[in-house]
Design a protein around this motif. Structure first.
Motif, short mmCIF file in Angstrom:
data_model
loop_
_atom_site.label_atom_id
_atom_site.label_comp_id
_atom_site.label_asym_id
_atom_site.label_seq_id
_atom_site.Cartn_x
_atom_site.Cartn_y
_atom_site.Cartn_z
N ILE A 5 -38.83 20.93 50.31
CA ILE A 5 -39.39 20.14 51.49
C ILE A 5 -40.69 19.53 51.12
CG2 ILE A 5 -40.14 20.55 53.84
CD1 ILE A 5 -38.81 23.47 53.93
N PRO A 6 -40.57 17.99 51.06
CA PRO A 6 -41.62 17.34 50.57
C PRO A 6 -42.64 17.63 51.81
CG PRO A 6 -39.46 16.30 50.72
CD PRO A 6 -39.16 17.46 51.42
N ARG A 7 -43.89 17.40 51.22
CA ARG A 7 -45.24 17.45 52.17
C ARG A 7 -45.89 16.18 52.53
NH1 ARG A 7 -48.27 22.19 52.81
NH2 ARG A 7 -50.18 21.88 54.08
N ASP A 8 -45.93 15.83 53.67
CA ASP A 8 -46.52 14.71 53.93
C ASP A 8 -47.84 14.42 53.48
OD1 ASP A 8 -44.32 13.39 55.34
OD2 ASP A 8 -44.96 14.41 57.17
N PRO A 9 -48.43 13.24 52.99
CA PRO A 9 -49.63 12.95 53.01
C PRO A 9 -50.73 13.25 54.19
CG PRO A 9 -48.28 11.11 52.30
CD PRO A 9 -47.41 12.13 52.97
N LEU A 243 -27.38 15.96 62.36
CA LEU A 243 -28.02 14.69 62.01
C LEU A 243 -28.83 14.95 60.60
CD1 LEU A 243 -28.81 13.04 65.36
CD2 LEU A 243 -26.95 12.29 63.67
N VAL A 244 -29.81 15.90 60.86
CA VAL A 244 -30.69 16.20 59.70
C VAL A 244 -30.13 16.47 58.55
CG1 VAL A 244 -32.38 18.09 59.01
CG2 VAL A 244 -32.53 17.24 61.38
N THR A 245 -29.04 17.27 58.40
CA THR A 245 -28.11 17.66 57.25
C THR A 245 -27.74 16.39 56.68
OG1 THR A 245 -27.58 19.70 58.18
CG2 THR A 245 -26.36 19.11 56.40
N LYS A 246 -27.08 15.59 57.50
CA LYS A 246 -26.53 14.24 56.90
C LYS A 246 -27.55 13.43 56.38
CE LYS A 246 -22.19 15.82 57.76
NZ LYS A 246 -21.62 15.96 56.62
N SER A 254 -37.28 11.58 52.73
CA SER A 254 -37.65 11.25 53.89
C SER A 254 -37.43 12.23 54.64
CB SER A 254 -36.97 9.88 54.21
OG SER A 254 -37.30 8.82 53.27
N GLN A 255 -37.28 13.56 54.72
CA GLN A 255 -36.79 14.77 55.41
C GLN A 255 -37.79 14.84 56.33
OE1 GLN A 255 -36.12 18.41 53.20
NE2 GLN A 255 -35.72 19.57 55.28
N PRO A 256 -39.38 14.89 56.12
CA PRO A 256 -40.12 14.97 57.05
C PRO A 256 -40.15 14.17 58.28
CG PRO A 256 -41.56 15.21 55.02
CD PRO A 256 -39.85 14.74 54.58
N THR A 257 -40.10 12.85 57.55
CA THR A 257 -39.93 11.60 58.62
C THR A 257 -38.63 11.77 59.59
OG1 THR A 257 -41.01 10.16 57.19
CG2 THR A 257 -39.98 9.15 58.82
N ILE A 258 -37.82 12.13 58.85
CA ILE A 258 -36.34 12.37 59.52
C ILE A 258 -36.66 13.66 60.79
CG2 ILE A 258 -33.94 13.15 59.42
CD1 ILE A 258 -34.16 11.80 56.81
N LEU A 259 -37.19 14.54 60.24
CA LEU A 259 -37.37 15.80 61.46
C LEU A 259 -38.32 15.43 62.26
CD1 LEU A 259 -37.88 18.64 58.72
CD2 LEU A 259 -35.70 18.27 60.31
N PHE A 260 -39.35 14.47 62.15
CA PHE A 260 -40.20 14.11 63.14
C PHE A 260 -39.67 13.30 64.09
CE2 PHE A 260 -43.48 11.13 64.51
CZ PHE A 260 -44.16 11.81 65.35
N ILE A 261 -38.97 12.17 63.77
CA ILE A 261 -38.24 11.28 64.58
C ILE A 261 -37.13 11.90 65.32
CG2 ILE A 261 -36.62 9.32 64.77
CD1 ILE A 261 -37.90 8.07 62.10
N LEU A 262 -36.38 12.67 65.01
CA LEU A 262 -35.40 13.64 65.74
C LEU A 262 -35.87 14.50 66.46
CD1 LEU A 262 -32.85 14.19 63.07
CD2 LEU A 262 -32.56 12.61 64.95
#
Length: 296
Positions: A5-9, A243-246, A254-262
């Protein structure tokens, strides 16, 4: 799993949390105003329509507080003890189911008011409304409780003492959970959609046949239609895991950004509709809100 899980700046994390907290406070302030107006006016206590509406508003406030609080906490603490996370997800899942069932019950109440006006006072009583709310909570709690029971039966005891990123994708990911979620979601969503479609068509026919007041019938028809729009937005929470998985497979960094937008689309924005559907469109609420702010 945690290391993937990438960490946001810091700047990105601050902006995301600021947006979530600001929107959450604004929406909860608006909804809180409607709750306060409801509590200060006895006229609303005797109307099942307003009781169901204010229950939906309070439910949205709880859901928004849990969602935003959990999001901020994951940026601060990062990983949670699984037992603590299960408790938070239990309440979040319960209030999500509450929203769906409450929308169906409100549509049924409008159908009875327009299509069976002579029986409305006998069928939709205050006492039965509170019993219905208790039933809604019971039906919403059962699936959330089953998630915990399934995990307790398939996971070792040591699993509950570990830490993890607090998201359903990383906790309720066994095949038993997938089967349970599929069955429950199909049953709940089918019931709610069938209820909305049937009540809308019935009210539409009543309006065209002029069997009751045209203005009230048209307003109730539009209200049920808005419930359908609200339901569509609420359904985003059911397709979010897919959607998160795909999307994560396509854009893993971009996982943190995807999770945030959704998160914004499925948890925060739908909460804006509750005060608009009834509060802003309802003369009783609008008049008393104006009076409340004038006095204040």
């Amino acid at each position: 799993m945690n290391s993937t899980i990438p960490r946001d700046p810091f700047n990105d994390a601050f902006i995301k949390n600021f947006i979530s907290v600001a929107l959450g406070l604004i929406i909860n302030y608006i909804n809180g105003t409607f709750v306060l107006v409801f509590l200060k006016n006895d006229i609303f206590y005797r109307d099942p329509r307003y009781i169901l509406y204010i229950h939906l508003v309070i439910n949205d406030m709880i859901m928004l507080s849990i969602s935003v609080g959990l999001q901020v906490a994951t940026y601060i603490v990062r990983f949670f003890n699984i037992s603590v996370c299960c408790v938070m997800l239990f309440f979040a899942n319960t209030v999500t189911k509450n929203t769906l069932l409450n929308l169906a019950c409100m549509s049924i109440e409008r159908y009875i008011a327009i299509c069976k006006p002579l029986h409305h006072l006998q069928i939709c009583t205050v006492r039965r409304t509170y019993i219905l709310i208790c039933f809604i909570w019971t039906m919403s709690t059962a699936p959330s409780l089953s998630d915990i029971l399934i995990m307790a039966s398939v996971r070792p005891v040591s699993f509950f003492s570990t830490t993890i990123f607090c998201h359903m994708l990383y906790i309720y990911n066994t095949w038993q959970h997938i089967v349970k979620d599929t069955v429950v979601n199909v049953v709940y969503l089918s019931f709610v959609w069938i209820t909305l479609i049937v009540t809308y068509l019935k009210v539409l026919l009543a309006a065209n046949a002029a069997v009751s007041d045209q203005t009230s019938a048209k307003k109730s028809r539009n209200t049920i239609l808005l419930h359908g729009i609200q339901l569509l937005l609420s359904m985003l929470s059911y397709v979010t895991p897919l959607l998160v998985t795909k999307l994560v497979e396509l854009y893993p960094q971009s996982q943190p950004t995807i999770l945030f937008i959704l998160f914004l689309l499925s948890n925060i924005l739908p909460r804006l509709l509750s005060p608009l559907i009834y509060g802003v469109r309802d003369k009783q609420f609008v008049q008393r809100i104006r009076l409340y702010f004038c006095r204040k």
